[in-house]
Enzyme design. Structure first.
Site, PDB file in Angstrom:
ATOM      1  N   ALA A  37       1.067  -1.394   0.043  1.00 57.02           N
ATOM      2  CA  ALA A  37       0.067   0.064   0.098  1.00 57.02           C
ATOM      3  C   ALA A  37       0.848   1.138  -0.008  1.00 57.02           C
ATOM      4  CB  ALA A  37      -0.956   0.139   1.306  1.00 57.02           C
ATOM      5  N   GLU A  80       0.955  -9.896   1.616  1.00 58.84           N
ATOM      6  CA  GLU A  80      -0.445 -10.434   1.971  1.00 58.84           C
ATOM      7  C   GLU A  80      -1.077 -11.012   0.884  1.00 58.84           C
ATOM      8  OE1 GLU A  80      -1.290  -7.956   6.129  1.00 58.84           O
ATOM      9  OE2 GLU A  80      -1.086  -6.757   4.399  1.00 58.84           O
TER      10      GLU A  80
END
Length: 164
Positions: A37, A80
């Site tokens: 992110a 992830e």
């Protein structure tokens, strides 16, 4: 980015609904899987769109095999995403990790749950608490990836998807 998250969700839903699709392969662009992110987005007063955690859960729940083709880096949210996939293939020069701890953040998309389930608590704690980048060969020994290749990871991932 929200655009990538929406594309992942839309692509998975289309693949799940299409009986001609037998497996899904997730890869990055320009020789990178995902750096995770953009932390600048964390300070937005209101984030619109999907969060990463539910999309990774969607990947994990997909009945068709989902293979991550990891090139370059899979860090933070990128790792992830890969952890949500059923299989992971990495290029021998790939690096994986959860480096957000080095700036005082914990992995936020259930990587702290999926990683220990995959590689065991001691190895996962080391990766989660140090933020170090794990080379592909070590990731293979830990069980983080299923295969390490020197060739094109996308082609290797497609071969694996066809096999399973």
């Amino acid at each position: 980015s929200l655009t990538v998250l929406q594309a992942l969700e839309d692509g998975l839903k289309r693949a799940n609904a299409d009986p001609s699709v037998k497996a899904v392969m997730i890869c990055g662009e320009n020789g990178k899987f995902s750096a995770g992110a953009d932390i600048r987005g964390f300070s937005s007063p209101k984030r619109h769109g999907n969060a990463l955690g539910p999309i990774i859960s969607l990947i994990e729940r997909t009945e068709k095999p989902v293979v991550a083709a990891i090139e370059g880096i899979a860090l933070g949210g990128g790792l992830e995403v890969a952890l949500g996939c059923h299989y992971r293939i990495a290029h021998m020069k790939a690096l994986m990790g959860l480096p957000e701890v080095t700036i005082g953040l914990l992995p936020g998309a259930e990587g702290t749950q999926r990683l220990p389930r995959l590689i065991g608590v001691p190895a996962a704690l080391d990766i989660i608490t140090t933020g170090r980048h794990i080379p592909a060969t070590e990731a293979l020994k830990l069980g983080l990836v299923d295969e390490v290749v020197e060739e094109n990871t996308v082609e290797a991932a497609i071969r694996l998807a066809n096999k399973v």
